[in-house]
Structures are given as structure tokens and as C-alpha cells.
Design a protein around this motif. Structure first.
Motif, PDB file in Angstrom:
ATOM      1  N   ASP A  54       0.749  -1.135   0.062  1.00 61.43           N
ATOM      2  CA  ASP A  54       0.152  -0.139  -0.114  1.00 61.43           C
ATOM      3  C   ASP A  54       0.939   1.121   0.119  1.00 61.43           C
ATOM      4  O   ASP A  54       0.537   2.069  -0.917  1.00 61.43           O
ATOM      5  CB  ASP A  54      -0.851  -0.071   1.311  1.00 61.43           C
ATOM      6  N   GLU A  55       1.953   1.221   0.793  1.00 57.92           N
ATOM      7  CA  GLU A  55       2.756   2.398   1.024  1.00 57.92           C
ATOM      8  C   GLU A  55       3.438   2.641  -0.341  1.00 57.92           C
ATOM      9  O   GLU A  55       3.687   3.619  -0.829  1.00 57.92           O
ATOM     10  CB  GLU A  55       3.651   2.327   2.078  1.00 57.92           C
ATOM     11  N   ALA A  56       4.005   1.577  -1.061  1.00 55.18           N
ATOM     12  CA  ALA A  56       4.722   1.814  -2.096  1.00 55.18           C
ATOM     13  C   ALA A  56       3.820   2.192  -3.384  1.00 55.18           C
ATOM     14  O   ALA A  56       4.236   2.937  -4.098  1.00 55.18           O
ATOM     15  CB  ALA A  56       5.258   0.396  -2.733  1.00 55.18           C
ATOM     16  N   ILE A  57       2.771   1.716  -3.442  1.00 53.47           N
ATOM     17  CA  ILE A  57       1.742   2.156  -4.610  1.00 53.47           C
ATOM     18  C   ILE A  57       1.135   3.540  -4.164  1.00 53.47           C
ATOM     19  O   ILE A  57       1.040   4.376  -5.181  1.00 53.47           O
ATOM     20  CB  ILE A  57       0.371   1.200  -4.597  1.00 53.47           C
ATOM     21  N   LEU A  85      -4.325  -1.672 -18.799  1.00 51.91           N
ATOM     22  CA  LEU A  85      -4.281  -0.667 -17.871  1.00 51.91           C
ATOM     23  C   LEU A  85      -3.241   0.486 -17.819  1.00 51.91           C
ATOM     24  O   LEU A  85      -3.208   1.641 -17.228  1.00 51.91           O
ATOM     25  CB  LEU A  85      -4.282  -1.300 -16.385  1.00 51.91           C
ATOM     26  N   GLY A  86      -2.027   0.101 -18.124  1.00 50.43           N
ATOM     27  CA  GLY A  86      -1.045   0.881 -18.323  1.00 50.43           C
ATOM     28  C   GLY A  86      -1.222   2.250 -19.400  1.00 50.43           C
ATOM     29  O   GLY A  86      -1.063   3.281 -18.985  1.00 50.43           O
ATOM     30  N   VAL A  87      -1.909   1.921 -20.356  1.00 47.67           N
ATOM     31  CA  VAL A  87      -2.047   2.695 -21.516  1.00 47.67           C
ATOM     32  C   VAL A  87      -3.203   3.795 -20.810  1.00 47.67           C
ATOM     33  O   VAL A  87      -3.138   5.106 -21.140  1.00 47.67           O
ATOM     34  CB  VAL A  87      -2.925   2.031 -22.704  1.00 47.67           C
ATOM     35  N   PRO A 399       1.527 -10.164  -5.719  1.00 44.72           N
ATOM     36  CA  PRO A 399       0.456  -9.581  -6.566  1.00 44.72           C
ATOM     37  C   PRO A 399       0.839  -9.502  -7.971  1.00 44.72           C
ATOM     38  O   PRO A 399       1.851  -9.474  -8.334  1.00 44.72           O
ATOM     39  CB  PRO A 399       0.180  -8.295  -5.927  1.00 44.72           C
ATOM     40  N   THR A 400      -0.132  -9.780  -8.766  1.00 46.72           N
ATOM     41  CA  THR A 400       0.157  -9.791 -10.365  1.00 46.72           C
ATOM     42  C   THR A 400       0.281  -8.380 -10.781  1.00 46.72           C
ATOM     43  O   THR A 400       0.051  -7.151 -10.322  1.00 46.72           O
ATOM     44  CB  THR A 400      -1.083 -10.369 -11.254  1.00 46.72           C
ATOM     45  N   MET A 405      -1.383  -2.478 -11.435  1.00 44.35           N
ATOM     46  CA  MET A 405      -2.060  -1.620 -12.205  1.00 44.35           C
ATOM     47  C   MET A 405      -3.346  -1.002 -11.652  1.00 44.35           C
ATOM     48  O   MET A 405      -3.621   0.078 -11.916  1.00 44.35           O
ATOM     49  CB  MET A 405      -2.276  -2.114 -13.656  1.00 44.35           C
ATOM     50  N   GLU A 406      -4.350  -1.912 -11.568  1.00 40.76           N
ATOM     51  CA  GLU A 406      -5.727  -1.630 -11.033  1.00 40.76           C
ATOM     52  C   GLU A 406      -5.688  -0.639  -9.820  1.00 40.76           C
ATOM     53  O   GLU A 406      -6.294   0.225  -9.750  1.00 40.76           O
ATOM     54  CB  GLU A 406      -6.554  -2.787 -10.558  1.00 40.76           C
ATOM     55  N   LYS A 407      -4.787  -1.237  -8.947  1.00 39.90           N
ATOM     56  CA  LYS A 407      -4.696  -0.073  -7.491  1.00 39.90           C
ATOM     57  C   LYS A 407      -4.179   1.102  -7.907  1.00 39.90           C
ATOM     58  O   LYS A 407      -4.714   2.191  -7.309  1.00 39.90           O
ATOM     59  CB  LYS A 407      -3.652  -0.964  -6.637  1.00 39.90           C
ATOM     60  N   LEU A 408      -3.122   1.191  -8.736  1.00 40.11           N
ATOM     61  CA  LEU A 408      -2.361   2.393  -9.282  1.00 40.11           C
ATOM     62  C   LEU A 408      -3.486   3.385  -9.902  1.00 40.11           C
ATOM     63  O   LEU A 408      -3.533   4.169  -9.556  1.00 40.11           O
ATOM     64  CB  LEU A 408      -1.258   1.969  -9.958  1.00 40.11           C
ATOM     65  N   LEU A 409      -4.266   2.678 -10.812  1.00 39.33           N
ATOM     66  CA  LEU A 409      -5.116   3.395 -11.525  1.00 39.33           C
ATOM     67  C   LEU A 409      -6.121   4.143 -10.480  1.00 39.33           C
ATOM     68  O   LEU A 409      -6.633   5.495 -10.832  1.00 39.33           O
ATOM     69  CB  LEU A 409      -5.966   2.513 -12.551  1.00 39.33           C
TER      70      LEU A 409
END
Ligand code: SF4
Lengths: 414, 124
Positions: A54-57, A85-87, A399-400, A405-409
């Protein structure tokens, strides 16, 4: 036993691997190394200090949001679902999306935009090809099972394998692939364009326009090569970075595309780039179906713009345009020219990858993930564009890429 | 000192160690160059010696490796496996977005300088 596992190393994406415990039947030595146990990044890190996911994201999102023009680069060793998701993240941030092709086969993409391509699948190579050309590529070392599975020795519906095939290797040095050749032609570096053009002249009946020597080959050799090419019932030209990485770049590829078009006036030919990573095709296809372009995409004006030489990672870094970078499933510090690496060392870098590599050494935020094709499943494109589903064959606590990517988005649009 | 054309490319060892770039095996796989016997003679180097390769992009010290079997590059051509060492002296930008990693001019000379580790090379 787990059957039909896809090897997630090279662009061959061999989908006939069978796992019995840790042993993978049918893997080549490079594939075996890919699936072997090795050192991992143990936990997420911020400036070398271990932190929670969580902290890293959170930190990654903060860096990306405060950046004026982040570079989102890599993608060739992850699945299409993560790339998609990256795009979207690049678009939301107004950043640059670029991928490994920009230091590999991007000239091929450029040439295809100009010329189109007479394409096919590796199945055509296996089932039909009676003349197989390897130009500026060395599958024995870079795509080890290519010769046995698809091209040189492969038995197909209409071919009985090696005895039915004429194999031509063209390169600037003798590689192990040359041992497979019926005819090996050694050419001078940076002369591909001139040689393709000379061959086109011969194929099109203008032999007299060809000088006595071109790129280290005698005129007689060029005529002999052109005749062999024309003798095919079904020919296949594979080409590699020997064509895209030398002077001329996309012009070289355009020339070989035109040669193959010319050969199609006489017989049937297809052209296939030897793509490196198992999903480097996906890292171009996915943005192409999302926003219309394959690489070097800038979103800073709120819509997608494509400009190679401007929004390609190396140039954007050297010019100092990007003030932060997120690297996913790739290692630009190992593979970019020195000047571009110097810029990466100066700006905040987020790395998302299963293994420690040279980019880890300079990254401010490191987020370890599951290995695609071993611990994570998803969709990829083989070098010829055939989509394959890669499997998860081992459980993991990592995690995958998709989950990260989902969390980051979520954090970026919040 | 001799003038050469540098080419880079993938090798089996580079591919096998690509996920372990901080290992000795990776360094071994990417920190050498191969050249023709005649060029080795001209430079007075043998297998395992070191050479300094230079051009306007930069410089790098590499081990010399005698190629296996008859796989030596032609005279005047030096092969370096793709990676952080090669990238010190290749990667000319020609405007297309893809750096020129092959067919790059350089000079080669014998040297006593040490071959840097992978970490040293990127942190230098
Ligand atoms: S040829 Fe490529 S995809 Fe097939 S097993 Fe070897 S590394 Fe894996």
C-alpha cells in the motif's frame, strides 16, 4: 502433469511445454533458465527501505501525479490485461507511453505504416515454406526452438522437414544459425538497404542496373540469391535486429517489404519480423487498439499523438522531457544507450518487476510482482500476432501486474 | 590501435542470465568482445586479455574472447553481446526513435585497465 504451458521468454511463445513438478519438458535451455528458481525482489521498497504494498503504490501514485510528463515504459514481458491498464494510466496522467519495440523492431512498425506487410503466421512456415530466409537474425541463440518448431526442420502438412527446404542465412558475421543454412551469405555492416534494392532490381528484370559488388556480395552471388528466392513455391523471409538496428533502420525494412511484394508477383512469399520478448507484440497491439498507435505515444495534450524520435523513450529522456518514469516488466538501464540511462538516474523511477535487475539499482520505488506465465495468467501475442493464453502453474504471495495496475489507476483517478 | 565496426546482439548466455543481471554469470555473459584472430594478433592480445574500445559515444573495457569453432567475425568487426557494456559505445540516434546498436565505428587498443562490474558500469 500440467500440459500446454506457454513459455514466457522469447517471441516463439512455445505452447507445448509440459510441467511435471519443476521439470518442464520441451523447454530449450533459455526457456529452462526462465522457469528456474532465482533471486526475487523480496518486498516493495521506497529508497531501499522495505515498505508495504500500500505504501509503495501510494508513493508511486504521488510521484506520477506530481510529474509534468511521466514516461511509462516497458510492457513486453507482461500480459495484455496489464498493458491495457498501463495505457489508460498514461492517458490519465498526460504522460508518454512507450515500449521495448522502440529499441528493437519499431522501424518495422514504421515501415509497415508506410508499406503494409505481406504477413502470415508461423503455421505457414511450418506447413508450407520451402525456402526460408533468416536475414540479420540468429534464431539458434535468440529463438532456440524456432528452427525445429516452425521453420527449418519442422514437419508440416505440405513439407517433410529439412530435406524439403532451402535455408538461406544472410548476416554480417557467421552465427550458429549459419550452420543450418543451405546457403550462407556474409554481407558488410550497414549494407542491407543496398542489397535489398539490388535484389529487387534483379527480381524485376533490371539486372543490368546492378553494379559488380554490393555490400560485400559479388553480382553473381546476388543473381544466384535472387534465383533461389524466386524458386520458392512458398517462401518466408524472417528478419531481425540486424536490419532494424543498423543505418537505414525503417528504410531497410521498407526495402525488404518491397522485395517481398515483388517476389509475390512471381510466387508466394511472406515476411515475419523475429520479435524478441514473448509479448512485445502485445505491448504494441494493445495501445494500437486502445488509442490508435503502437509506441512513442504522448498524451500531454489530452489526446494521443504518435511521434517516433520525439516521444520514443530514449529521445524523450535525453532531451530531458520526462521528469519521472514508471518501468514495467523491462530493464531500460541495461538496454538503453548511456545518455538515456544518465537521465533515468536523475529522475524519480518506479519499477514494477519480479526480478532485481539494473533498473532496480536506480529505482526510487520498487514493486515486486508475480512472474507472468509461471505465477500469473493472462493473454499475450506470439511474434506472428497469434493470441495465446499463458498459464499460472505455481501459487505465489506476490500480486500480479494487473492487480498493481488496478490499484495504481484507482489512486490516480481518485 | 585498430579501427573497427562494432555490432551487438543476443547470445544464449545473455538470454539465460537476463533475469539475474546482478549475478556473476550475467557479467560473464555480457562483458566480453569477439574479434577476428588477425585483429587479435595486430593488437597483441589473446583470449582473456583486456581491450579498451572507444568512440565519440564513450568507452568501455572488455575481455577478449576467442570465438568458438569457426564463428569468428570477419576482420575489422567486433561483436559485443547486447547489454550495459556494449551500450557505452553504441546507440547513435538517427531520428527514427530506434538507436543504432549495430554497425558503429570505434577504435580498439590493448589495455591494463580493469573490466568494471555491472553495478560499477551503470553507476559510473
Ligand atoms: S524457444 Fe523461446 S518460447 Fe520456446 S522454449 Fe525456448 S525460450 Fe521458450
Amino acid at each position: 502433469m500440467i500440459k500446454d504451458v506457454v513459455c514466457t521468454f522469447c517471441g516463439n511463445a512455445c505452447d507445448d511445454i509440459e510441467f511435471e513438478g519443476d521439470y518442464g519438458r520441451n523447454l530449450c535451455p533459455v526457456g529452462e533458465a526462465k522457469f528456474a528458481r532465482k533471486e526475487r525482489i523480496k518486498t516493495p521498497m521506497i529508497n531501499g527501505k522495505e515498505v508495504s504494498y500500500d505504501e509503495a503504490i501510494e508513493k508511486a501514485a504521488e510521484i506520477l501525479k506530481s510529474s509534468k510528463r511521466p514516461l511509462l515504459y516497458g510492457w513486453s514481458s507482461t500480459v495484455n490485461e496489464a498493458i491495457r491498464l498501463g495505457v489508460i494510466i498514461a492517458e490519465k496522467l498526460g504522460g508518454i507511453y512507450d515500449q521495448c519495440s522502440s529499441v528493437c523492431h519499431a522501424p518495422t512498425t514504421l515501415a509497415m505504416i508506410e508499406q503494409g506487410i505481406v504477413g502470415g503466421t508461423l503455421g505457414q512456415a511450418k506447413n508450407r515454406a520451402d525456402v526460408v530466409v533468416f536475414w540479420g537474425c540468429n534464431p539458434v541463440e535468440a529463438h532456440p526452438r524456432h528452427p525445429t518448431r516452425y521453420s527449418v526442420m519442422a514437419r508440416g502438412f505440405l513439407t517433410r522437414g529439412r530435406s524439403d527446404r532451402r535455408v538461406i542465412v544472410v548476416d554480417v558475421r557467421k552465427t550458429p544459425t549459419a550452420y543450418l543454412a543451405t546457403d550462407f551469405y556474409m554481407i558488410k555492416p550497414n549494407s542491407d538497404f543496398a542489397i535489398f534494392t539490388a535484389l529487387r532490381s534483379i527480381v524485376n528484370g533490371h539486372e543490368e542496373a546492378v553494379p559488380d559488388r554490393v555490400g560485400g556480395l559479388k553480382k553473381e552471388e546476388l543473381i544466384e540469391l535472387a534465383k533461389t528466392l524466386e524458386s520458392a513455391k512458398y517462401g518466408l523471409v524472417f528478419f531481425g535486429l540486424g536490419v532494424t538496428h543498423t543505418r537505414g533502420h525503417e528504410r531497410n525494412v521498407e526495402a525488404v517489404i518491397k522485395l517481398v511484394q515483388d517476389l509475390n508477383k512471381k510466387t508466394r512469399y511472406i515476411l515475419q519480423p523475429m520479435r524478441g520478448h514473448f509479448n512485445v507484440v502485445g505491448s504494441g497491439e494493445v495501445p494500437a487498439w486502445e488509442v490508435g498507435f503502437e509506441y512513442a505515444i504522448d498524451f500531454s495534450r489530452g489526446y494521443a499523438r504518435f511521434s517516433p524520435g520525439e516521444f520514443t523513450a530514449v529521445e524523450a529522456l535525453i532531451r530531458g522531457d520526462c521528469d519521472a518514469a514508471m518501468i514495467v516488466a523491462s530493464d531500460p538501464v541495461a538496454h538503453f544507450p548511456k545518455k538515456a540511462v544518465e537521465r533515468l538516474k536523475k529522475i524519480p523511477v518506479i519499477q514494477i518487476d519480479p526480478h532485481p535487475n539494473l533498473t532496480t539499482k536506480i529505482a526510487d520505488v520498487v514493486i515486486p510482482t508475480a512472474i507472468v506465465g509461471i505465477e500469473a495468467e493472462g493473454t499475450i501475442y506470439r511474434m506472428d500476432g497469434v493470441p495465446l493464453r499463458v498459464k499460472k502453474i505455481k501459487d505465489t504471495n506476490y500480486p500480479t501486474d494487473v492487480e498493481i495496475m488496478e490499484k495504481l489507476l484507482e489512486k490516480i483517478v481518485r | 590501435m585498430i579501427e573497427v565496426v562494432v555490432i551487438t546482439g543476443r547470445t544464449t548466455d545473455q538470454g539465460m542470465t537476463i533475469d539475474e543481471k546482478l549475478s556473476e554469470a550475467y557479467m560473464k555473459a555480457v562483458s566480453f568482445c569477439e574479434m577476428n584472430e588477425k585483429d587479435m594478433e595486430k593488437l597483441g592480445v589473446k583470449d582473456g586479455d583486456r581491450v579498451l574500445i572507444k568512440n565519440e559515444l564513450g568507452e568501455v573495457v572488455l575481455y577478449v574472447k576467442k570465438p568458438e569453432m569457426d564463428l569468428q567475425p570477419p576482420e575489422g568487426i567486433v561483436f559485443i553481446p547486447m547489454g550495459p557494456y556494449a551500450n557505452r559505445i553504441v546507440g547513435i540516434l538517427n531520428g527514427s526513435g530506434t538507436p543504432q546498436y549495430k554497425g558503429v565505428k570505434a577504435t580498439v587498443e590493448k589495455t591494463d585497465r580493469a573490466v568494471l562490474s555491472v553495478e560499477e558500469i551503470i553507476m559510473e
